[in-house]
Design an enzyme around this catalytic site. Structure first.
Site, PDB file in Angstrom:
ATOM      1  N   SER A  92       6.069  88.844  10.649  1.00  0.00           N
ATOM      2  CA  SER A  92       5.331  87.799   9.950  1.00  0.00           C
ATOM      3  C   SER A  92       3.859  88.177   9.793  1.00  0.00           C
ATOM      4  CB  SER A  92       5.502  86.465  10.680  1.00  0.00           C
ATOM      5  OG  SER A  92       5.051  85.394   9.900  1.00  0.00           O
ATOM      6  N   ASP A 231       1.131  85.695   4.110  1.00  0.00           N
ATOM      7  CA  ASP A 231       1.205  86.707   5.161  1.00  0.00           C
ATOM      8  C   ASP A 231       2.279  87.727   4.778  1.00  0.00           C
ATOM      9  OD1 ASP A 231       3.369  85.021   5.463  1.00  0.00           O
ATOM     10  OD2 ASP A 231       3.303  85.004   7.638  1.00  0.00           O
ATOM     11  N   ASP A 233       5.428  88.317   5.423  1.00  0.00           N
ATOM     12  CA  ASP A 233       6.791  87.948   5.010  1.00  0.00           C
ATOM     13  C   ASP A 233       6.823  86.691   4.167  1.00  0.00           C
ATOM     14  OD1 ASP A 233       6.138  86.216   7.103  1.00  0.00           O
ATOM     15  OD2 ASP A 233       8.204  86.080   7.809  1.00  0.00           O
ATOM     16  N   ASP A 235       6.152  83.575   4.692  1.00  0.00           N
ATOM     17  CA  ASP A 235       6.522  82.246   5.173  1.00  0.00           C
ATOM     18  C   ASP A 235       5.281  81.373   5.350  1.00  0.00           C
ATOM     19  OD1 ASP A 235       5.509  83.434   7.488  1.00  0.00           O
ATOM     20  OD2 ASP A 235       7.098  82.700   8.800  1.00  0.00           O
TER      21      ASP A 235
END
Length: 447
Positions: A92, A231, A233, A235
């Site tokens: 992440s 960020d 990824d 999410d």
């Protein structure tokens, strides 16, 4: 093994192919028969995804590979493919040398504590149910997962964004889906750090005000209406106003929450959320319910029918009618639609009150022992109805609150206090710090 948001750590140390293999074996042993596997752009992700897939197939589970994709794409793909669970290979917003694993249910919700504990126990005890060569799980690919995500977002927002100008800072991560869907909805889109690169050469992965200086400067220097930052990824989503101001997470939470909620509705957010969100929701007849810190705990609470939105000031936003995974691209297009329909982001933000907040932290030798002492003292001094001890110890007063909470990753205990008046905020912070100091002194004096 699991933190507040999955498994994360330094590759080659805490996170290895051996661990990924074991997690895959454990997931299969928990009778999950069909599993989606995807990864963010980190170079280590490919080998870790291969290891997870190998462990799953050794346990007889069928694997659906989506390749490099945003974490919310992976989570959504569980439902699209009639799979039982999904595995995102991602760290992440963590630095480039890290990687990790996050597990998703068929609803897009992160594994809860009981599900995580079951996996961790199997890994710890080496307890797997491996199959023979004639029963190995199969492997297939879902090549259009990102395109399906784009189409799902188009349907969810169903807006004409013609005339809206947006700068999207992908952060060299997997969030390019945002630029695609904004473009298809008619917005004029400029990208920053759009080339996926798991070394994150453009900026650190976490979209903070400090890290998003280039985005703020570019938005302010152009005719853009807003900026979006993800960020690694995707999410998480944070935002910048047309004049380049990076919005605090609590302000963005209040904007999303009040747009989603109405009379009698409930919004879920962690217990360190600002009073500003409570007050903004009260204006529309809605209320806030507190959860433990971590988007997984927020997602769990969104499974209740009365909760229409969940969020965390770090940038994780959940619309449970769409998915219970924090979906950064969904947040981006919904924010774009809000600006297109209701005016400049700075004006939306100006409607959210801001209150003085005090933050402090103390390094301790035994944070669990310190927190036990603090909890006992707080419960002795306060009405039980004013105390929330599900994650640290929070005390609500008539005009503010304070929280004493152990860090999940560092040997620290943190103190947060907020009130509608600066003097009162300082007083609450002093009271909270006194509980912490008394606990540290008492433990140091023990033989």
């Amino acid at each position: 093994m699991f933190g507040t948001s999955g498994i994360r750590g330094r590759v080659g140390d805490e996170v290895t192919c051996a661990l990924a293999l074991s997690v895959g074996r454990a997931v299969a042993a928990e009778s999950y028969e069909r599993v989606v596997v995807g990864r963010d752009p980190r170079e280590s992700g490919e080998m870790l995804a291969d290891a997870v897939a190998a462990g799953l197939r050794e346990g007889g589970a069928d694997v659906v590979r989506v390749g490099q994709a945003a974490t919310p794409t992976v989570a959504r793909a569980v439902g699209w493919t009639d799979a039982d669970v999904g595995v995102s290979v991602t760290a992440s917003h963590n630095p480039a040398p890290d990687n990790g694993l996050k597990l998703w249910t068929a609803t897009g919700r992160a594994f809860d504590v009981a599900q995580q504990d079951a996996i961790a126990r199997r890994v710890r005890e080496d307890d797997y149910d491996l199959v023979g060569a004639d029963a190995l799980g199969t492997e297939s690919r879902l090549d259009d997962a990102t395109e399906r995500h784009v189409r799902a977002l188009q349907s969810a927002v169903d807006a004409d964004l013609a005339g809206l100008s947006v700068v999207v800072d992908v952060g060299n991560g997997a969030g390019g889906v945002t630029a695609t869907v904004l473009d298809r909805l008619g917005a004029s889109v400029q990208t920053l750090n759009a080339q996926p690169d798991g070394t994150f050469p453009g900026r650190p992965s976490e979209p903070t005000a400090e890290h998003c200086g280039s985005l703020s400067a570019l938005v302010a220097a152009t005719d853009a209406d807003l900026g979006i930052a993800h960020d690694g990824d995707a999410d998480r989503t944070m935002a910048v106003t047309a004049d380049g101001e990076f919005l605090p997470g609590d302000v963005l939470l209040a904007i999303f929450a009040t747009a989603a909620a109405g009379e009698g509705d409930v919004v879920a957010a962690p217990l360190n959320t600002s009073l500003a969100v409570d007050d903004a929701l009260a204006e529309v007849g809605a209320s806030l319910v507190h959860t433990k810190v971590g988007d997984g705990f927020v997602a769990e609470r969104t499974e209740d029918d009365d909760v229409v939105f969940g969020g965390e000031m770090s940038g994780a936003w959940i619309w449970p009618d769409q998915t219970k995974c924090p979906d950064g691209p969904l947040a981006a297009v919904r924010l774009g639609a809000l600006v297109a329909d209701h005016g400049p982001l700075a004006e939306l933000a100006a409607d959210v009150p801001t209150y003085p907040t005090c933050r402090d932290s103390v390094e301790v030798d035994d944070k669990r022992a310190v927190m036990r002492y603090v909890a006992d003292a707080v419960h002795a001094d306060h009405d039980p109805g004013r105390v929330n001890d599900r994650d640290g110890v929070r005390v609500d007063t008539d005009d503010g609150w304070f929280l004493v909470r152990a860090s999940g990753t560092q040997p620290l205990v943190r103190v947060t206090a907020e009130a509608r008046d600066a003097d009162r905020s300082d007083a609450l912070a002093a009271r909270a710090r006194a509980y912490l100091d008394d606990a540290v002194a008492a433990l140091e004096s023990e033989p």
